[in-house]
Write a protein that holds these residues in place. Structure first.
Motif, PDB file in Angstrom:
ATOM      1  N   ILE A 171      -4.218   9.571   5.006  1.00 49.47           N
ATOM      2  CA  ILE A 171      -3.317   9.749   4.901  1.00 49.47           C
ATOM      3  C   ILE A 171      -2.531   9.642   6.943  1.00 49.47           C
ATOM      4  CG2 ILE A 171      -1.159  11.435   5.538  1.00 49.47           C
ATOM      5  CD1 ILE A 171      -2.469  12.338   2.058  1.00 49.47           C
ATOM      6  N   THR A 172      -2.021   8.973   7.342  1.00 49.79           N
ATOM      7  CA  THR A 172      -1.849   8.885   8.683  1.00 49.79           C
ATOM      8  C   THR A 172      -0.400   8.426   9.079  1.00 49.79           C
ATOM      9  OG1 THR A 172      -2.512   7.123  10.801  1.00 49.79           O
ATOM     10  CG2 THR A 172      -2.263   6.088   8.339  1.00 49.79           C
ATOM     11  N   THR A 173      -0.443   8.998  10.536  1.00 48.14           N
ATOM     12  CA  THR A 173       1.264   8.783  11.277  1.00 48.14           C
ATOM     13  C   THR A 173       1.559   6.949  11.668  1.00 48.14           C
ATOM     14  OG1 THR A 173       0.080   9.601  12.948  1.00 48.14           O
ATOM     15  CG2 THR A 173       1.562  10.878  11.497  1.00 48.14           C
ATOM     16  N   LEU A 174      -0.135   6.632  11.485  1.00 45.01           N
ATOM     17  CA  LEU A 174      -0.104   5.533  12.590  1.00 45.01           C
ATOM     18  C   LEU A 174       0.027   4.144  10.780  1.00 45.01           C
ATOM     19  CD1 LEU A 174      -2.336   6.411  15.252  1.00 45.01           C
ATOM     20  CD2 LEU A 174       0.017   6.380  14.976  1.00 45.01           C
ATOM     21  N   SER A 175       0.658   3.660  10.749  1.00 42.34           N
ATOM     22  CA  SER A 175       0.387   2.756   9.477  1.00 42.34           C
ATOM     23  C   SER A 175       0.903   1.413   9.772  1.00 42.34           C
ATOM     24  CB  SER A 175       1.838   3.459   8.452  1.00 42.34           C
ATOM     25  OG  SER A 175       2.750   3.882   8.579  1.00 42.34           O
ATOM     26  N   LYS A 176       1.356   1.211  10.818  1.00 43.32           N
ATOM     27  CA  LYS A 176       2.267   0.295  10.593  1.00 43.32           C
ATOM     28  C   LYS A 176       1.225  -0.916  11.262  1.00 43.32           C
ATOM     29  CE  LYS A 176       6.440   1.151  13.859  1.00 43.32           C
ATOM     30  NZ  LYS A 176       6.771   1.658  15.418  1.00 43.32           N
ATOM     31  N   GLY A 177       0.013  -0.929  11.701  1.00 38.22           N
ATOM     32  CA  GLY A 177      -0.947  -1.453  10.930  1.00 38.22           C
ATOM     33  C   GLY A 177      -1.734  -2.018  10.620  1.00 38.22           C
ATOM     34  N   VAL A 178      -1.543  -0.815   9.705  1.00 39.35           N
ATOM     35  CA  VAL A 178      -3.025  -1.511   8.203  1.00 39.35           C
ATOM     36  C   VAL A 178      -2.774  -2.513   7.156  1.00 39.35           C
ATOM     37  CG1 VAL A 178      -2.621   1.445   8.547  1.00 39.35           C
ATOM     38  CG2 VAL A 178      -1.276   0.631   6.997  1.00 39.35           C
ATOM     39  N   LYS A 179      -2.046  -3.464   7.515  1.00 42.18           N
ATOM     40  CA  LYS A 179      -1.436  -3.901   6.752  1.00 42.18           C
ATOM     41  C   LYS A 179      -2.608  -4.908   6.807  1.00 42.18           C
ATOM     42  CE  LYS A 179       1.624  -7.197   4.650  1.00 42.18           C
ATOM     43  NZ  LYS A 179       3.256  -7.733   3.912  1.00 42.18           N
ATOM     44  N   ARG A 180      -2.696  -5.824   7.819  1.00 42.66           N
ATOM     45  CA  ARG A 180      -3.792  -6.782   8.834  1.00 42.66           C
ATOM     46  C   ARG A 180      -4.982  -6.260   8.060  1.00 42.66           C
ATOM     47  NH1 ARG A 180      -2.568  -5.900  14.869  1.00 42.66           N
ATOM     48  NH2 ARG A 180      -0.778  -5.795  13.836  1.00 42.66           N
ATOM     49  N   LEU A 181      -5.222  -5.264   7.888  1.00 38.41           N
ATOM     50  CA  LEU A 181      -6.551  -4.411   7.341  1.00 38.41           C
ATOM     51  C   LEU A 181      -6.688  -3.761   6.184  1.00 38.41           C
ATOM     52  CD1 LEU A 181      -6.850  -1.221   9.937  1.00 38.41           C
ATOM     53  CD2 LEU A 181      -8.021  -3.038  10.251  1.00 38.41           C
ATOM     54  N   GLY A 182      -5.858  -4.753   5.427  1.00 36.45           N
ATOM     55  CA  GLY A 182      -5.957  -4.975   4.093  1.00 36.45           C
ATOM     56  C   GLY A 182      -4.972  -3.781   3.103  1.00 36.45           C
ATOM     57  N   PHE A 183      -4.855  -2.906   3.719  1.00 38.94           N
ATOM     58  CA  PHE A 183      -4.566  -1.128   3.344  1.00 38.94           C
ATOM     59  C   PHE A 183      -2.298  -1.845   2.843  1.00 38.94           C
ATOM     60  CE2 PHE A 183      -7.412   0.878   5.551  1.00 38.94           C
ATOM     61  CZ  PHE A 183      -8.390   1.390   5.034  1.00 38.94           C
ATOM     62  N   GLU A 184      -2.127  -1.256   2.161  1.00 36.50           N
ATOM     63  CA  GLU A 184      -1.144  -0.825   1.411  1.00 36.50           C
ATOM     64  C   GLU A 184      -0.137   0.664   2.624  1.00 36.50           C
ATOM     65  OE1 GLU A 184       0.259  -2.514  -2.329  1.00 36.50           O
ATOM     66  OE2 GLU A 184      -1.795  -3.069  -2.212  1.00 36.50           O
ATOM     67  N   SER A 185       0.669   0.337   2.668  1.00 32.07           N
ATOM     68  CA  SER A 185       1.501   2.065   2.659  1.00 32.07           C
ATOM     69  C   SER A 185       2.060   2.286   1.994  1.00 32.07           C
ATOM     70  CB  SER A 185       1.992   1.649   4.364  1.00 32.07           C
ATOM     71  OG  SER A 185       2.531   2.792   4.635  1.00 32.07           O
ATOM     72  N   LYS A 186       2.302   3.639   1.342  1.00 32.07           N
ATOM     73  CA  LYS A 186       2.556   4.398   0.545  1.00 32.07           C
ATOM     74  C   LYS A 186       3.635   5.533   0.918  1.00 32.07           C
ATOM     75  CE  LYS A 186       1.733   1.008  -2.123  1.00 32.07           C
ATOM     76  NZ  LYS A 186       3.308  -0.106  -2.730  1.00 32.07           N
ATOM     77  N   GLU A 187       4.913   5.959   0.741  1.00 33.80           N
ATOM     78  CA  GLU A 187       5.655   6.897   0.689  1.00 33.80           C
ATOM     79  C   GLU A 187       4.606   8.496   0.417  1.00 33.80           C
ATOM     80  OE1 GLU A 187       8.333   7.571   3.143  1.00 33.80           O
ATOM     81  OE2 GLU A 187       7.951   5.975   3.614  1.00 33.80           O
ATOM     82  N   ILE A 188       4.994   9.287   0.329  1.00 37.82           N
ATOM     83  CA  ILE A 188       4.319   9.955   0.318  1.00 37.82           C
ATOM     84  C   ILE A 188       6.017  11.018  -0.535  1.00 37.82           C
ATOM     85  CG2 ILE A 188       3.195  12.625   0.991  1.00 37.82           C
ATOM     86  CD1 ILE A 188       1.668  12.034   2.723  1.00 37.82           C
ATOM     87  N   LYS A 189       5.740  11.602  -1.682  1.00 33.93           N
ATOM     88  CA  LYS A 189       7.028  11.691  -2.196  1.00 33.93           C
ATOM     89  C   LYS A 189       7.530  13.127  -2.326  1.00 33.93           C
ATOM     90  CE  LYS A 189       7.611   7.699  -4.767  1.00 33.93           C
ATOM     91  NZ  LYS A 189       7.493   6.930  -6.569  1.00 33.93           N
ATOM     92  N   ASN A 190       6.274  13.991  -2.374  1.00 35.77           N
ATOM     93  CA  ASN A 190       5.956  15.402  -2.548  1.00 35.77           C
ATOM     94  C   ASN A 190       6.989  16.218  -0.683  1.00 35.77           C
ATOM     95  OD1 ASN A 190       5.525  18.592  -2.138  1.00 35.77           O
ATOM     96  ND2 ASN A 190       4.183  18.758  -3.887  1.00 35.77           N
ATOM     97  N   PRO A 191       7.890  16.732  -0.512  1.00 35.94           N
ATOM     98  CA  PRO A 191       8.243  16.801   0.432  1.00 35.94           C
ATOM     99  C   PRO A 191       7.921  17.851   1.253  1.00 35.94           C
ATOM    100  CG  PRO A 191       9.788  17.814  -0.789  1.00 35.94           C
ATOM    101  CD  PRO A 191       8.752  16.495  -1.375  1.00 35.94           C
ATOM    102  N   VAL A 192       6.961  19.318   0.495  1.00 38.87           N
ATOM    103  CA  VAL A 192       6.693  20.091   1.182  1.00 38.87           C
ATOM    104  C   VAL A 192       4.995  19.240   1.740  1.00 38.87           C
ATOM    105  CG1 VAL A 192       5.741  22.080   0.472  1.00 38.87           C
ATOM    106  CG2 VAL A 192       7.349  21.375  -0.150  1.00 38.87           C
ATOM    107  N   TYR A 193       4.743  18.856   1.123  1.00 39.45           N
ATOM    108  CA  TYR A 193       2.790  17.709   1.370  1.00 39.45           C
ATOM    109  C   TYR A 193       2.977  17.310   2.465  1.00 39.45           C
ATOM    110  CZ  TYR A 193      -1.497  15.658   0.982  1.00 39.45           C
ATOM    111  OH  TYR A 193      -2.665  15.580   0.884  1.00 39.45           O
TER     112      TYR A 193
END
Length: 212
Positions: free
Chosen positions: A124-146
């Motif tokens: 989990i990160t707040t810095l998800s802009k550059g993760v695609k080039r590393l092979g990661f996929e960014s996904k939303e956290i749907k639980n608002p409390v979490y």
């Protein structure tokens, strides 16, 4: 002030490490599996508790699937970025440090005793802009409390990471997101591909020597 906060964080870090049941990964920046201090990640085995995630390679991660959760060693990263004066440069250096540590994560998962059960890696990160080039996929956290709890947790590291922490920047903290990579994607990018490249280079050397 910043240096003082980092020093305090260093004092607290061993307690955090024990409470979160993290494990160090030993992977040096030269690509050799070695001592724990060289890898920017600390990890633990976890059961995924979020909503179903579908990855681009067809992997589906469901509730209670077994994952390796990755944690950046934030206080160490902050110390490495201490003399970097540009936020853009900081982002570039962070991506490079993470990229150099990823083969260690792959080796760790490949040799894990529960390897066959593990679906992939997640963070989990707040810095998800550059993760695609590393092979990661960014996904939303749907639980608002979490999501809200994670945003509060990440706020200190976000502020400390800013070169000039103006009020406007501090208020505009990005929302935390999951970063996910399937086991197959991790292996193909950071284990099999480097081995294949190394073998091809060695083969080229042999051909060059035989033709000279």
């Amino acid at each position: 002030m910043r240096k003082t906060l980092i020093k305090l964080w260093l004092l607290f870090d061993p307690l955090y490490y024990r409470l979160t049941r993290l494990t160090y990964i030993g992977h040096s920046r030269l690509g050799k599996y070695s001592n724990r201090s060289n890898n920017i990640f600390r990890v633990r085995l976890t059961r995924f508790k979020g909503s179903e995630l579908r990855l681009s390679d067809g992997t589906v991660i469901k509730k209670n699937d077994l994952m390796i959760k990755i944690h950046l060693h934030n206080v160490r990263l902050l110390r490495e970025l201490e003399d970097v004066k540009s936020d853009i440069r900081k982002a570039f250096v962070t991506v490079q440090i993470v990229k150099e540590s990823m083969p260690g994560v792959g080796t760790y998962l490949l040799s894990h005793k529960r390897n066959s059960e593990i679906k992939g890696i997640i963070g989990i990160t707040t810095l998800s802009k550059g993760v695609k080039r590393l092979g990661f996929e960014s996904k939303e956290i749907k639980n608002p409390v979490y999501k809200w709890l994670k945003k509060i947790t990440f706020y200190p590291i976000y502020v400390l990471s800013l070169t000039q922490p103006w009020i406007k920047q501090c208020i505009k903290q990005p929302d935390p997101k999951y970063i996910v990579m399937s086991k197959e994607q991790l292996y193909s990018t950071y284990i099999y591909k480097p081995i294949e490249t190394a073998l091809q280079k060695e083969k080229s050397k042999i051909i060059d020597r035989s033709s000279s």
